[in-house]
Enzyme design. Structure first.
Site, PDB file in Angstrom:
ATOM      1  N   HIS A  59     -31.007  87.518  68.418  1.00  0.00           N
ATOM      2  CA  HIS A  59     -31.869  87.273  67.500  1.00  0.00           C
ATOM      3  C   HIS A  59     -33.278  86.832  68.084  1.00  0.00           C
ATOM      4  CE1 HIS A  59     -33.739  84.058  64.581  1.00  0.00           C
ATOM      5  NE2 HIS A  59     -33.651  84.935  63.855  1.00  0.00           N
ATOM      6  N   GLU A 117     -35.182  89.614  69.160  1.00  0.00           N
ATOM      7  CA  GLU A 117     -35.936  90.247  67.812  1.00  0.00           C
ATOM      8  C   GLU A 117     -37.250  89.875  67.434  1.00  0.00           C
ATOM      9  OE1 GLU A 117     -35.912  89.349  63.610  1.00  0.00           O
ATOM     10  OE2 GLU A 117     -33.845  89.546  64.117  1.00  0.00           O
ATOM     11  N   GLU A 129     -36.299  77.116  61.990  1.00  0.00           N
ATOM     12  CA  GLU A 129     -35.271  78.083  61.212  1.00  0.00           C
ATOM     13  C   GLU A 129     -34.084  77.789  61.223  1.00  0.00           C
ATOM     14  OE1 GLU A 129     -34.127  82.589  61.490  1.00  0.00           O
ATOM     15  OE2 GLU A 129     -36.155  82.105  62.229  1.00  0.00           O
TER      16      GLU A 129
END
Length: 432
Positions: A67, A70, A142
């Site tokens: 992640h 990404e 997040e």
């Protein structure tokens, strides 16, 4: 360039594996204005143990690397790929799952230029200590945001029950602690191992000329030098393939208004053939509809008795190396909800018997839904899972679904529903 024609849908897929190993697939949709592209690598959050490219010793990287990569791929030394897409009138995004990372864009113009941006930014890694530190703060926020999301905690908690010793129990983004250990060197090591063209696929669907588009991709790739390909060597294996390590029950207390409960069912069947895996998935989807869709006696009875409400939902997830189903609802009758779901699963054969008159309607409804997705370039591209289903696409799904009969459901129920694979997770209000 190979062609695969689906006459019943009046569609043709063009497919070619390039000299560097990249699989390219193109699906023209005459009459559409939009083109949608996905560029995916077979690398996700569970791939945290592997032998790095051109090395021999296995490593374990911090949770959340896929992640994190990404996020970082968009940022370069002097620009951000989002800005380039924006100037060309395209929408762009990316996502990471347990087993895959995908980069995408949609556009109605400047297809070649946007395609070059997509291929170039994904194939040009740029990591520095400064940019990694900045991203650690962003992703940390997040993660903390999702920590306050009761539905996400319910879902992740259930997966933790089903796979208590396996990497899928960890949030795809990792933890605040794990991402603090990520360095540019770890990102580059993971990138070189999994972002090889031979471990990736490019899928474009919509308004495109297949011959010209394939030539653009080949020109782009021929302008770059790639190291020799090497099949990624993953070390991650299920702790207990028989699912006897499943935790039967856990609960969490949060500041919420109503209780939430989720029942999970972990599958143990292993597959050697991707089409067999896809057929199994489609059959399980039908089985769950027979047992729980909103036309079933089970749903109506539980709804009328206020055991579940409009928040009720169920889903079947299949990814590389594992699969499971879950059933959830907000309810003041958590124990009864779990008991009822388990009882329905354990009496699946009787439920199938009773649903024979409904089966044709259920199957036709699912066929109608999949056929409807043929008008969505996004759905066609995003449903594609290269190695998981041996390159099957949405049209292959429809063909396979047509072959499944109600008698097939008895076999998949026997294979999928096992007592040791069942688990329950609750999120309970503080006041309860």
């Amino acid at each position: 360039m190979d062609q695969y024609t689906y006459q019943e849908f009046n569609r043709t897929i063009y497919r070619q594996r390039l000299a560097n190993g990249l699989l390219v697939q193109l699906l023209p949709m005459p009459g559409f204005h939009k083109t949608y592209a996905t560029f995916s690598t077979d690398f996700g959050s569970i791939d945290n143990q592997f032998i790095p490219y051109h090395e021999e010793e296995a490593v374990t990287v911090p949770d959340g690397v896929a992640h994190f990569l990404e996020h970082k791929m968009f940022e370069k030394a002097d620009h951000d790929a989002f800005d380039l897409f924006g100037k060309l009138g395209a929408d762009s995004n990316a996502y990471t799952s347990f087993t895959q990372t995908s980069y995408l864009f949609s556009t109605t113009s400047h297809l070649r230029e946007n395609l070059d941006v997509l291929l170039d930014f994904v194939q040009d890694p740029y990591f520095t200590d400064k940019t990694v530190a900045k991203e650690q703060g962003i992703i940390g926020q997040e993660i903390q945001m999702y920590d306050d999301d009761a539905d996400w905690r319910l879902y992740l908690g259930l997966i933790g029950n089903l796979y208590p010793h396996d990497p899928m129990r960890i949030d795809i983004a990792g933890t605040v602690d794990s991402i603090s250990k990520i360095t540019p060197q770890i990102l580059m090591q993971s990138y070189r191992t999994f972002y090889q063209p031979s471990n990736m696929n490019l899928f474009l669907v919509g308004n495109l000329d297949p011959t010209a588009t394939m030539e653009w991709v080949i020109d782009n790739q021929n302008s770059k030098d790639f190291p020799a390909s090497e099949t990624p060597r993953r070390m991650t294996k299920l702790n207990d393939p028989t699912a006897h390590d499943v935790i039967p029950f856990r609960s969490l207390t949060m500041n919420i208004a109503r209780p939430k409960v989720m029942v999970g069912l972990r599958g143990i069947k292993q597959f050697e053939d991707g089409r067999e895996r896809l057929r199994y998935k489609l059959a399980v989807d039908l089985l769950l509809d027979v047992l729980f869709d909103d036309t079933s006696d089970n749903y109506l009875r539980l709804y009328n008795n206020e055991v579940l409400d409009d928040s009720f939902g169920y889903n079947f997830e299949m990814q590389r190396g594992f699969h499971f189903a879950y059933f959830s609802s907000n309810t003041d009758q958590m124990e009864r909800f779990a008991d009822e779901v388990v009882a329905i699963l354990e009496s699946a054969d009787k439920q199938i018997d009773a649903a024979r008159t409904r089966f044709a309607g259920i199957k036709n409804a699912e066929l109608g839904r999949l056929i409807g997705l043929l008008d969505s370039p996004e759905a066609i591209a995003n449903r594609y899972a290269d190695k998981l289903f041996d390159g099957a696409n949405l049209m292959d799904e429809i063909r396979l679904l047509k072959e499944i009969s109600i008698d097939d459901l008895y076999q998949v129920a026997k294979e999928f529903i096992t007592p040791q694979g069942i688990s329950v997770y609750q999120v309970v209000p503080h006041h309860q």
